[in-house]
Design a protein around this motif. Structure first.
Motif, PDB file in Angstrom:
ATOM      1  N   ASN A  27      30.345  43.261  34.290  1.00  0.00           N
ATOM      2  CA  ASN A  27      29.505  42.899  33.149  1.00  0.00           C
ATOM      3  C   ASN A  27      30.143  43.237  31.812  1.00  0.00           C
ATOM      4  N   GLN A  28      31.048  44.206  31.793  1.00  0.00           N
ATOM      5  CA  GLN A  28      31.781  44.556  30.580  1.00  0.00           C
ATOM      6  C   GLN A  28      33.285  44.354  30.793  1.00  0.00           C
ATOM      7  N   ALA A  29      33.638  43.371  31.589  1.00  0.00           N
ATOM      8  CA  ALA A  29      35.024  43.196  32.033  1.00  0.00           C
ATOM      9  C   ALA A  29      35.969  42.827  30.907  1.00  0.00           C
ATOM     10  N   ALA A  30      35.452  42.251  29.822  1.00  0.00           N
ATOM     11  CA  ALA A  30      36.284  41.716  28.734  1.00  0.00           C
ATOM     12  C   ALA A  30      37.145  40.581  29.292  1.00  0.00           C
ATOM     13  N   GLY A  31      38.501  40.696  29.269  1.00  0.00           N
ATOM     14  CA  GLY A  31      39.315  39.557  29.699  1.00  0.00           C
ATOM     15  C   GLY A  31      39.047  38.350  28.832  1.00  0.00           C
ATOM     16  N   THR A  32      38.916  38.590  27.527  1.00  0.00           N
ATOM     17  CA  THR A  32      38.585  37.501  26.610  1.00  0.00           C
ATOM     18  C   THR A  32      39.796  36.616  26.336  1.00  0.00           C
ATOM     19  N   ASN A  33      39.508  35.384  25.966  1.00  0.00           N
ATOM     20  CA  ASN A  33      40.518  34.361  25.713  1.00  0.00           C
ATOM     21  C   ASN A  33      40.445  34.016  24.231  1.00  0.00           C
ATOM     22  N   TRP A  34      41.138  34.831  23.395  1.00  0.00           N
ATOM     23  CA  TRP A  34      40.903  34.746  21.956  1.00  0.00           C
ATOM     24  C   TRP A  34      42.038  34.100  21.169  1.00  0.00           C
ATOM     25  N   MET A  35      42.835  33.278  21.837  1.00  0.00           N
ATOM     26  CA  MET A  35      43.753  32.406  21.106  1.00  0.00           C
ATOM     27  C   MET A  35      43.741  31.023  21.734  1.00  0.00           C
ATOM     28  N   THR A  36      44.407  30.092  21.067  1.00  0.00           N
ATOM     29  CA  THR A  36      44.322  28.671  21.379  1.00  0.00           C
ATOM     30  C   THR A  36      44.894  28.341  22.762  1.00  0.00           C
ATOM     31  N   ALA A  37      44.224  27.449  23.473  1.00  0.00           N
ATOM     32  CA  ALA A  37      44.657  27.016  24.797  1.00  0.00           C
ATOM     33  C   ALA A  37      45.849  26.066  24.694  1.00  0.00           C
ATOM     34  N   THR A  38      46.616  25.997  25.788  1.00  0.00           N
ATOM     35  CA  THR A  38      47.712  25.051  25.952  1.00  0.00           C
ATOM     36  C   THR A  38      47.297  24.043  27.013  1.00  0.00           C
ATOM     37  N   LEU A  39      47.582  22.755  26.777  1.00  0.00           N
ATOM     38  CA  LEU A  39      47.124  21.694  27.677  1.00  0.00           C
ATOM     39  C   LEU A  39      48.310  20.981  28.317  1.00  0.00           C
ATOM     40  N   ASP A  40      48.257  20.832  29.619  1.00  0.00           N
ATOM     41  CA  ASP A  40      49.198  20.014  30.393  1.00  0.00           C
ATOM     42  C   ASP A  40      48.469  18.701  30.682  1.00  0.00           C
ATOM     43  N   GLU A  41      48.832  17.647  29.924  1.00  0.00           N
ATOM     44  CA  GLU A  41      48.098  16.380  30.052  1.00  0.00           C
ATOM     45  C   GLU A  41      48.290  15.740  31.431  1.00  0.00           C
ATOM     46  N   GLU A  42      49.469  15.861  32.027  1.00  0.00           N
ATOM     47  CA  GLU A  42      49.715  15.214  33.320  1.00  0.00           C
ATOM     48  C   GLU A  42      48.876  15.853  34.423  1.00  0.00           C
ATOM     49  N   ARG A  43      48.815  17.155  34.452  1.00  0.00           N
ATOM     50  CA  ARG A  43      48.038  17.846  35.475  1.00  0.00           C
ATOM     51  C   ARG A  43      46.579  17.995  35.072  1.00  0.00           C
ATOM     52  N   ASN A  44      46.266  17.761  33.801  1.00  0.00           N
ATOM     53  CA  ASN A  44      44.933  17.995  33.240  1.00  0.00           C
ATOM     54  C   ASN A  44      44.525  19.452  33.469  1.00  0.00           C
ATOM     55  N   ARG A  45      45.420  20.348  33.031  1.00  0.00           N
ATOM     56  CA  ARG A  45      45.194  21.774  33.186  1.00  0.00           C
ATOM     57  C   ARG A  45      45.291  22.483  31.840  1.00  0.00           C
ATOM     58  N   LEU A  46      44.553  23.575  31.738  1.00  0.00           N
ATOM     59  CA  LEU A  46      44.623  24.463  30.587  1.00  0.00           C
ATOM     60  C   LEU A  46      45.331  25.752  30.987  1.00  0.00           C
ATOM     61  N   TYR A  47      46.180  26.251  30.112  1.00  0.00           N
ATOM     62  CA  TYR A  47      46.823  27.550  30.302  1.00  0.00           C
ATOM     63  C   TYR A  47      46.342  28.465  29.182  1.00  0.00           C
ATOM     64  N   LEU A  48      45.676  29.550  29.562  1.00  0.00           N
ATOM     65  CA  LEU A  48      44.961  30.377  28.593  1.00  0.00           C
ATOM     66  C   LEU A  48      45.580  31.761  28.481  1.00  0.00           C
ATOM     67  N   PRO A  49      45.703  32.279  27.261  1.00  0.00           N
ATOM     68  CA  PRO A  49      46.088  33.683  27.078  1.00  0.00           C
ATOM     69  C   PRO A  49      44.868  34.578  27.259  1.00  0.00           C
ATOM     70  N   ILE A  50      45.024  35.648  28.028  1.00  0.00           N
ATOM     71  CA  ILE A  50      43.891  36.510  28.369  1.00  0.00           C
ATOM     72  C   ILE A  50      44.174  37.950  27.941  1.00  0.00           C
ATOM     73  N   GLY A  51      43.162  38.589  27.364  1.00  0.00           N
ATOM     74  CA  GLY A  51      43.300  39.918  26.799  1.00  0.00           C
ATOM     75  C   GLY A  51      42.954  41.046  27.752  1.00  0.00           C
ATOM     76  N   ASN A  52      42.696  42.215  27.148  1.00  0.00           N
ATOM     77  CA  ASN A  52      42.528  43.471  27.884  1.00  0.00           C
ATOM     78  C   ASN A  52      41.226  43.518  28.685  1.00  0.00           C
ATOM     79  N   PRO A  53      41.184  44.365  29.727  1.00  0.00           N
ATOM     80  CA  PRO A  53      39.910  44.652  30.393  1.00  0.00           C
ATOM     81  C   PRO A  53      39.068  45.578  29.531  1.00  0.00           C
ATOM     82  N   GLY A  54      37.784  45.699  29.855  1.00  0.00           N
ATOM     83  CA  GLY A  54      36.912  46.571  29.105  1.00  0.00           C
ATOM     84  C   GLY A  54      36.315  47.663  29.995  1.00  0.00           C
TER      85      GLY A  54
END
Length: 570
Positions: A254-281
């Motif tokens: 419930n307090q795990a954090a793991g927030t995604n607080w910067m811009t996503a990267t998109l792979d158009e061919e695979r239709n996938r997002l690659y996300l930067p993930i932050g610290n645990p809480g």
């Protein structure tokens, strides 16, 4: 009409940020959002299509998204400015944007006659600008609620564009859509409850009518997520928590954090997002969250259509050093990895650990971990409890390594360019009761250390080139200052790399060798933003723009409110 008479600028100036025991609090914001129109008839009425967005990385006449393209290369194909003539680069416009708060943004430029720039800064202030003339066409300031709390300043790092709209994340964890021709609000969607500590500071991305945005607030015991919105209406399409419940123990999720607080990267061919993930809480007390705390401090891959979690690569398991992995991921298609006899699509990241990680885009499997970009002293040593009377200096400290600063990738040199911190910090852990909307660090992080490690080289930062195929650190320029290095870099088709420093210098490097080939003194304020570039066929000039001013988590560096636009004729 002058900028002094601009009501939206005045509203931004009246909005102040004060440091409190619970973080930064926004005060004095307008009760209702304010739009002020200057000369909106000058904006060409041509919508931004998906084809334009998909091809933005190849179009020298624009910069249509935060990273220049979906792959986050921060690279321009404009080729007027070269290593041979960069000395002729001139400052064409020095604009006062009128709101000298956080200046970490990257402007967008939409091609046209004239081109139109969309420039944003804290506190949730955005302008439409004619960059040829240096004129403001409209201004907008969002009405930030007075009960918003922020760990790390009133940042806004950029906007997204699609069709007739631009989109800005808001400090109260929302997204506002504006008519890009008039600056008037079209819709607003809240993505999470800001009273719990959620916020939003990054630039979103839009693809095929879907807007993707993340979450911030890891210092307040929130649970991280990424979400997709209908760009036309703001309706939520899917919502995915970054951390899966089955990977966490008991109520710690419930307090795990793991927030995604910067811009996503998109792979158009695979239709996938690659996300930067932050610290645990909480950040420093790992005793209340046993296990590796998976899906924190690393890269998360999601299906862009459904939000399904596909893979995760973790850089700091069971992290207690605040080693967020926050910067946008660089996606490289068909990277030749000669020493492994492989050619692969890869995702590359350098987090706060100071290493760059090249992983397989299909599986998340680690291919290479680079040589470090900064010193690593007492790294991963367990931090002491506050009552033990011991001190724990570790390096990189909680600011990194590479924090949110976006890197650049050059297809010419096949190198990635990072700006990194080379500084130690001290931390202690302690037990803290979770209270909703209050800081939940589980300890203390000190910027000033009692004694630096004996091996410290005395350089506070570095600008470094990494080969993503081999992990080799190809070159490194040590930076000396009293303050830390913020902002990103940009690569050009002619082999140059531009980056600003905390000393107020905008530098052009030879991307192959790291030689400084040009420098411009922007004054005594830091460059906490990231440069971008475009070519204007109407003037036959290549332009480079960057914002000037200090900001950030530790509030170091003089504030400023300037936007600098450099140019060179073809």
């Amino acid at each position: 009409m002058s900028i002094e008479e601009d009501r939206a600028v005045q509203a931004a100036q009246d909005t102040v940020v004060r440091e409190t025991d619970n973080g930064y609090r926004v005060l004095g914001a307008p009760e209702k959002s304010v739009t002020h129109q200057h000369d909106i008839d000058r904006i060409p009425r041509e919508d931004v299509t998906q084809e334009m967005l998909s091809n933005s990385g190849e179009n020298a006449e624009c910069w249509l998204m935060y990273g220049g393209n979906y792959e986050q290369h921060r690279y321009t194909t404009a080729d007027v400015i070269t290593p041979e003539n960069v000395d002729d680069l001139e400052l064409e416009h020095e604009m006062r944007v009128g709101s000298g708060s956080s200046m970490e943004g990257t402007p967008l430029v939409i091609p046209g006659d004239p081109p139109v720039m969309y420039q944003s800064n804290g506190p949730n202030h955005v302008k439409a600008i004619d960059p040829r003339a240096g004129d403001v066409l409209w201004s907008y300031t969002y009405a930030v609620p007075s009960d918003v709390v922020l760990c790390c300043d009133d940042n806004n790092r950029g906007v997204a564009v699609w069709k007739d709209k631009i989109f800005m994340c808001t400090l109260d964890s929302g997204v506002v859509a504006l008519d890009r021709y008039t600056g008037e609000e079209v819709w607003y969607t809240s993505t999470a409850d800001h009273e719990r500590g959620y916020s939003a500071t990054w630039a979103p991305i839009v693809h095929d009518g879907t807007l993707y945005t993340g979450s911030a607030g890891g210092e307040y015991g929130v649970r991280g997520f990424h979400t997709a919105l209908d760009a036309e209406t703001g309706e939520q399409l899917w919502f995915t928590h970054t951390c899966p419940e089955e990977e966490w123990v008991g109520e710690s999720i419930n307090q795990a954090a793991g927030t995604n607080w910067m811009t996503a990267t998109l792979d158009e061919e695979r239709n996938r997002l690659y996300l930067p993930i932050g610290n645990p809480g909480p950040d420093f007390d790992g005793s209340v969250r046993p296990g590796p705390n998976r899906n924190t401090c690393g890269t998360l891959c999601l299906d862009a259509e459904t939000g399904e979690r596909l893979w995760f690569h973790q850089e700091s398991p069971h992290d207690v050093w605040d080693y967020d992995s926050a910067c946008p991921r660089v996606f490289i298609r068909d990277l030749e990895i000669a020493h492994r006899n492989q050619t692969k699509d890869v995702v590359v990241d350098a987090g706060k650990t100071g290493w760059a990680y090249t992983v397989d885009a299909e599986t998340g499997e680690l291919i290479e971990r680079s040589e470090p970009g900064v010193q690593q002293l007492n790294m991963f040593r367990m931090i002491p409890h506050i009552d033990e009377g011991r001190r724990g200096t570790f390096m990189p400290g909680g600011m990194g390594g590479n924090d949110w600063q976006p890197p650049a990738y050059s297809p010419e040199t096949r190198l990635i360019y990072y700006k990194m911190h080379n500084n130690a910090q001290e931390a202690w852990w302690r037990f803290e009761e979770f209270e909703e909307g209050k800081k939940y660090w589980g300890g203390i992080l000190e910027d000033e250390t009692e004694a630096m490690p004996d091996e410290y080289n005395g350089h506070i930062a570095s600008i470094v080139a990494i080969d993503p195929a081999t992990g080799e650190r190809v070159w490194r320029d040590w930076i000396d200052s009293d303050t830390y290095l913020w902002g990103g870099s940009m690569a050009t088709a002619t082999g140059l790399v531009f980056a600003g420093t905390q000393n107020g210098d905008l530098i052009a490097y030879d991307g192959e060798t790291g030689e400084r080939v040009w420098e411009f003194d922007c004054g005594d304020a830091p460059l906490s933003a990231s440069p971008m570039s475009w070519y204007d066929p109407g003037t036959e000039k290549q332009y480079i723009a960057i914002q000037v001013g200090g900001s950030g988590w530790l509030r170091r560096g003089k504030r400023d409110d300037r936007l600098l636009i450099f140019s060179m004729a073809a």
